[in-house]
Scaffold this active site. Structure first.
Site, PDB file in Angstrom:
ATOM      1  N   ASP A   1       0.832  -1.194   0.000  1.00 49.75           N
ATOM      2  CA  ASP A   1       0.000   0.000   0.000  1.00 49.75           C
ATOM      3  C   ASP A   1       0.873   1.253   0.000  1.00 49.75           C
ATOM      4  O   ASP A   1       2.035   1.231   0.430  1.00 49.75           O
ATOM      5  CB  ASP A   1      -0.892   0.029   1.247  1.00 49.75           C
ATOM      6  CG  ASP A   1      -1.992  -1.012   1.201  1.00 49.75           C
ATOM      7  OD1 ASP A   1      -2.242  -1.580   0.126  1.00 49.75           O
ATOM      8  OD2 ASP A   1      -2.591  -1.262   2.262  1.00 49.75           O
ATOM      9  N   ARG A   2       0.304   2.348  -0.441  1.00 50.56           N
ATOM     10  CA  ARG A   2       1.031   3.623  -0.490  1.00 50.56           C
ATOM     11  C   ARG A   2       1.690   3.951   0.851  1.00 50.56           C
ATOM     12  O   ARG A   2       2.849   4.370   0.905  1.00 50.56           O
ATOM     13  CB  ARG A   2       0.055   4.734  -0.884  1.00 50.56           C
ATOM     14  CG  ARG A   2       0.680   6.109  -0.951  1.00 50.56           C
ATOM     15  CD  ARG A   2      -0.337   7.174  -1.326  1.00 50.56           C
ATOM     16  NE  ARG A   2       0.316   8.439  -1.579  1.00 50.56           N
ATOM     17  CZ  ARG A   2      -0.030   9.294  -2.533  1.00 50.56           C
ATOM     18  NH1 ARG A   2      -1.039   8.999  -3.334  1.00 50.56           N
ATOM     19  NH2 ARG A   2       0.617  10.431  -2.711  1.00 50.56           N
TER      20      ARG A   2
END
Length: 225
Positions: A56-57
């Site tokens: 994920d970011r």
């Protein structure tokens, strides 16, 4: 943003320490992504490396990149076969009574016009298994080691919130998004077995924002890491 630090390198693989806040795909609104870093990660190879899996970011830490298509195919198959060992560290917003355990909650994707998409526990969802142990407590929060057996989207985030009963600190989707500028999850260790070659083994440094939250790395890693 500087080029991500390299944690492991050989002729077919790189493992980088992905910074928190760097998405793998180009954001719709623009801005930097991993795609901007790949040219600088060629390291005298003709071909730019390609990510094998996803983070994920907000998630920092170990990200495996393949340096050629054959390696990409083999590494992807290893993830699919669940032979890859992954160790994550996360700060959850609450105290955990037990010292360790296993969360088995199948996950399914839902989407609404108002809230967008998210993953939810669902009996008919895809099986998802996460092993965990408590590492430390500080100020009503807990540092937890997660070892996901499966690799479902948002698995650790949902298992923390719905399995442990305490969402990851800063998680805006499965928690209240408060207490930290990002979802506090870190891909600490990655081990990828290879036929006829030594395993890929990489460990990412303990994040500085975890230290700022009052936690320190364990003095000696467990023998199996």
């Amino acid at each position: 943003m500087n080029t991500p630090a390299i944690l492991f390198e050989d002729a077919e693989a790189l493992v980088i320490n992905k910074p928190a806040g760097l998405p793998l795909d180009r954001p719709r609104a623009g801005g930097r992504s991993l795609e901007d870093e790949l040219e600088g990660l060629k390291l005298n190879f003709q071909r730019a490396p390609a990510p094998v899996h996803r983070l994920d970011r907000d998630t920092s830490g170990c990200l495996l990149l393949a340096r050629n298509p054959k390696a990409l195919k083999r590494f992807a198959a290893a993830f699919e076969a669940r032979t890859v060992e992954k160790v994550y560290l996360g700060i959850v917003d609450g105290r955990i009574e037990q010292d360790e355990g296993t969360i088995e909650l199948a996950l399914s994707k839902v989407s609404t016009a108002k809230d967008g998409w998210r993953m939810i526990p669902a009996r008919k969802g895809k099986p998802a298994v996460t092993h965990w142990r408590k590492v430390a407590e500080h100020a009503g929060r807990t540092l937890v080691e997660f070892r996901p057996e499966t690799g479902r989207t948002h698995q650790i985030r949902v298992h923390a919130a719905s399995g442990l009963g305490a969402a990851l600190l800063g998680d805006p989707v499965y928690g209240d998004g408060k207490g930290a500028p990002r979802t506090m999850l870190h891909a600490a260790v990655l081990r990828v077995p290879r036929d006829g070659k030594p395993s890929i083994i990489a460990a990412a440094p303990f994040p500085t924002d975890f230290t700022a939250a009052g936690f320190e790395p364990e003095p000696t890693p467990p023998d199996d890491v």
